[in-house]
Design an enzyme around this catalytic site. Structure first.
Site, PDB file in Angstrom:
ATOM      1  N   LYS A 173      28.685 -25.086 -16.452  1.00  0.00           N
ATOM      2  CA  LYS A 173      27.361 -25.704 -16.378  1.00  0.00           C
ATOM      3  C   LYS A 173      27.151 -26.543 -15.112  1.00  0.00           C
ATOM      4  O   LYS A 173      26.053 -26.609 -14.577  1.00  0.00           O
ATOM      5  CB  LYS A 173      27.115 -26.581 -17.607  1.00  0.00           C
ATOM      6  CG  LYS A 173      26.823 -25.787 -18.879  1.00  0.00           C
ATOM      7  CD  LYS A 173      26.469 -26.724 -20.020  1.00  0.00           C
ATOM      8  CE  LYS A 173      26.210 -25.975 -21.301  1.00  0.00           C
ATOM      9  NZ  LYS A 173      25.806 -26.834 -22.406  1.00  0.00           N
ATOM     10  N   ASP A 194      19.158 -27.939 -22.828  1.00  0.00           N
ATOM     11  CA  ASP A 194      19.883 -28.704 -23.868  1.00  0.00           C
ATOM     12  C   ASP A 194      19.114 -29.982 -24.228  1.00  0.00           C
ATOM     13  O   ASP A 194      19.011 -30.353 -25.388  1.00  0.00           O
ATOM     14  CB  ASP A 194      21.282 -29.101 -23.384  1.00  0.00           C
ATOM     15  CG  ASP A 194      22.255 -27.935 -23.465  1.00  0.00           C
ATOM     16  OD1 ASP A 194      22.075 -27.062 -24.326  1.00  0.00           O
ATOM     17  OD2 ASP A 194      23.198 -27.911 -22.648  1.00  0.00           O
TER      18      ASP A 194
HETATM   19  P1  NDP Z   1      32.496 -32.671 -23.745  1.00  0.00           P
HETATM   20  O1  NDP Z   1      33.910 -32.198 -23.648  1.00  0.00           O
HETATM   21  O2  NDP Z   1      31.685 -32.726 -22.506  1.00  0.00           O
HETATM   22  O3  NDP Z   1      32.489 -34.150 -24.412  1.00  0.00           O
HETATM   23  C1  NDP Z   1      33.279 -34.413 -25.527  1.00  0.00           C
HETATM   24  C2  NDP Z   1      32.958 -35.807 -26.081  1.00  0.00           C
HETATM   25  O4  NDP Z   1      33.677 -35.978 -27.312  1.00  0.00           O
HETATM   26  C3  NDP Z   1      33.383 -36.941 -25.163  1.00  0.00           C
HETATM   27  O5  NDP Z   1      32.479 -38.011 -25.306  1.00  0.00           O
HETATM   28  C4  NDP Z   1      34.761 -37.296 -25.734  1.00  0.00           C
HETATM   29  O6  NDP Z   1      35.164 -38.624 -25.495  1.00  0.00           O
HETATM   30  C5  NDP Z   1      34.491 -37.159 -27.221  1.00  0.00           C
HETATM   31  N1  NDP Z   1      35.713 -36.955 -27.993  1.00  0.00           N
HETATM   32  C6  NDP Z   1      36.530 -35.881 -27.963  1.00  0.00           C
HETATM   33  N2  NDP Z   1      37.561 -36.059 -28.829  1.00  0.00           N
HETATM   34  C7  NDP Z   1      37.396 -37.278 -29.405  1.00  0.00           C
HETATM   35  C8  NDP Z   1      38.116 -38.022 -30.367  1.00  0.00           C
HETATM   36  N3  NDP Z   1      39.231 -37.550 -30.931  1.00  0.00           N
HETATM   37  N4  NDP Z   1      37.645 -39.240 -30.739  1.00  0.00           N
HETATM   38  C9  NDP Z   1      36.489 -39.719 -30.183  1.00  0.00           C
HETATM   39  N5  NDP Z   1      35.766 -39.063 -29.256  1.00  0.00           N
HETATM   40  C10 NDP Z   1      36.209 -37.840 -28.858  1.00  0.00           C
HETATM   41  O7  NDP Z   1      31.823 -31.736 -24.855  1.00  0.00           O
HETATM   42  P2  NDP Z   1      30.304 -31.295 -24.992  1.00  0.00           P
HETATM   43  O8  NDP Z   1      29.435 -32.476 -24.769  1.00  0.00           O
HETATM   44  O9  NDP Z   1      30.045 -30.084 -24.213  1.00  0.00           O
HETATM   45  O10 NDP Z   1      30.243 -30.843 -26.555  1.00  0.00           O
HETATM   46  C11 NDP Z   1      30.365 -31.789 -27.602  1.00  0.00           C
HETATM   47  C12 NDP Z   1      30.108 -31.083 -28.933  1.00  0.00           C
HETATM   48  O11 NDP Z   1      28.770 -30.629 -28.983  1.00  0.00           O
HETATM   49  C13 NDP Z   1      30.952 -29.834 -29.172  1.00  0.00           C
HETATM   50  O12 NDP Z   1      31.331 -29.800 -30.538  1.00  0.00           O
HETATM   51  C14 NDP Z   1      30.008 -28.691 -28.888  1.00  0.00           C
HETATM   52  O13 NDP Z   1      30.330 -27.510 -29.615  1.00  0.00           O
HETATM   53  C15 NDP Z   1      28.707 -29.279 -29.378  1.00  0.00           C
HETATM   54  N6  NDP Z   1      27.511 -28.714 -28.719  1.00  0.00           N
HETATM   55  C16 NDP Z   1      26.455 -28.384 -29.535  1.00  0.00           C
HETATM   56  C17 NDP Z   1      25.305 -27.893 -28.990  1.00  0.00           C
HETATM   57  C18 NDP Z   1      24.183 -27.505 -29.879  1.00  0.00           C
HETATM   58  O14 NDP Z   1      23.201 -26.937 -29.389  1.00  0.00           O
HETATM   59  N7  NDP Z   1      24.241 -27.809 -31.170  1.00  0.00           N
HETATM   60  C19 NDP Z   1      25.130 -27.711 -27.517  1.00  0.00           C
HETATM   61  C20 NDP Z   1      26.291 -28.133 -26.758  1.00  0.00           C
HETATM   62  C21 NDP Z   1      27.425 -28.623 -27.367  1.00  0.00           C
HETATM   63  P3  NDP Z   1      36.017 -39.012 -24.160  1.00  0.00           P
HETATM   64  O15 NDP Z   1      35.005 -39.200 -23.086  1.00  0.00           O
HETATM   65  O16 NDP Z   1      36.713 -40.246 -24.545  1.00  0.00           O
HETATM   66  O17 NDP Z   1      36.949 -37.856 -23.893  1.00  0.00           O
END
Ligand code: NDP
Length: 276
Positions: free
Chosen positions: A68, A104
């Site tokens: 992206k 998005d």
């Molecule tokens: P990113 O990898 O960019 O971000 C992940 C986020 O989750 C970060 O804020 C990260 O925190 C946090 N995180 C991960 N593991 C943990 C944990 N164990 N405890 C607390 N926080 C955690 O992912 P995306 O933003 O691309 O996607 C996030 C979710 O959204 C996914 O499940 C994806 O499938 C879903 N999604 C849904 C969409 C929809 O249309 N419904 C569209 C796009 C995504 P940190 O910064 O600390 O690592």
């Protein structure tokens, strides 16, 4: 029926084998009576892929992880909003010129606005990754008052600063009242479906709780929110809204989202549970 007039669309990403986009987009094309097909392309060579899109005249693609942001400097034009969010999830092939967009943010906003008018509302946004950035941008556009909370506080700080929001540690906010709570982290996503990103104390009656995780559709957070009388929105809502916004960019026509969502919900639920 596929014939010599059929237009080709797709999703580029890696991995994409479990993408739900082909099901959503093909169902929408069929309902619209639009002669087009949508495939999933698992991509290793991004530059080669973009040349392939131009060369073959593929009409448009969705872009997903991990491309992206990487794709931005490789496009001929990027709309302002996608540039601000620093993420393109949609490419339209305009006679060989590849133009990048982001749907998005509007997918999330449209899904929320089916339940609540966002203007002036107090919103807790969990996460500071790619989707949180897009959703945060949408909330800013709508004039919401947002507090961001994220596991890594440096990322929350940076996002809050970029968008003019506040960021705080979650546990310092249990006394605060929110109108809307959004999970934009991966917490609760399969195989960790027994986890919730939020202590139950935040789940007060009437609050709108949106979880963008869609594997499973009913996450632990949404189960607990329902039990406590919150109004819930699952990850399929944003997924379908952002997908229909892509189709509008590509075709100039807006599919009927209500009809498409109902047709898809049971199919996608089975797909997500691996029963198809
Ligand atoms: P990113 O990898 O960019 O971000 C992940 C986020 O989750 C970060 O804020 C990260 O925190 C946090 N995180 C991960 N593991 C943990 C944990 N164990 N405890 C607390 N926080 C955690 O992912 P995306 O933003 O691309 O996607 C996030 C979710 O959204 C996914 O499940 C994806 O499938 C879903 N999604 C849904 C969409 C929809 O249309 N419904 C569209 C796009 C995504 P940190 O910064 O600390 O690592």
């Amino acid at each position: 029926m596929i014939d010599a007039q059929t237009l080709l669309y797709g999703v580029i990403g890696n991995p994409v084998k479990h993408s739900l986009s082909p099901i959503i987009h093909n169902a929408a094309f069929e309902r619209m009576g639009f002669n087009a097909a949508y495939l999933a392309f698992e991509v290793n060579d991004l530059i080669g892929t973009l040349n392939g899109i131009r060369g073959l005249g593929i009409s448009g693609v969705s872009v997903t992880i991990p491309f992206k942001t990487q794709v931005i400097p490789l496009l001929d034009q990027v709309e302002d909003i996608a540039r601000k969010i620093q993420a393109v999830n949609t490419i339209k092939n305009e006679e060989g010129r590849l133009v990048g967009y982001n749907t998005d943010w509007c997918g999330a906003v449209e899904a929320l606005e089916e339940k609540v008018d966002l203007k002036g509302k107090k919103v807790l946004l969990l996460g500071a990754g790619g989707s949180a950035r897009a959703i945060g941008f949408g909330l800013k556009e709508k004039g919401s008052q947002v507090i961001i909370s994220n596991r890594s506080s440096d990322k929350a700080n940076e996002l809050a600063k970029n968008l003019g929001f506040v960021c705080k540690p979650l546990l310092s906010m249990s006394e605060l009242e929110f109108d809307v709570i959004i999970n934009a982290t991966t917490v609760g996503m399969s195989p960790h479906h027994a986890e919730s990103p939020l202590p139950k104390i935040f789940l007060k009656e009437g609050v709108v709780v949106m979880d963008i995780v869609y594997q499973p559709l009913k996450t632990k957070l949404l189960q607990e929110a329902e039990e406590r009388g919150c109004r819930t929105i699952d990850g399929l809502e944003m997924l379908v809204h952002q997908g229909m916004a892509q189709i509008e960019i590509w075709t100039g026509r807006r599919p009927d989202i209500g009809q498409i969502k109902e047709g898809l919900r049971s199919v996608l639920d089975k797909e997500i549970r691996g029963e198809r």
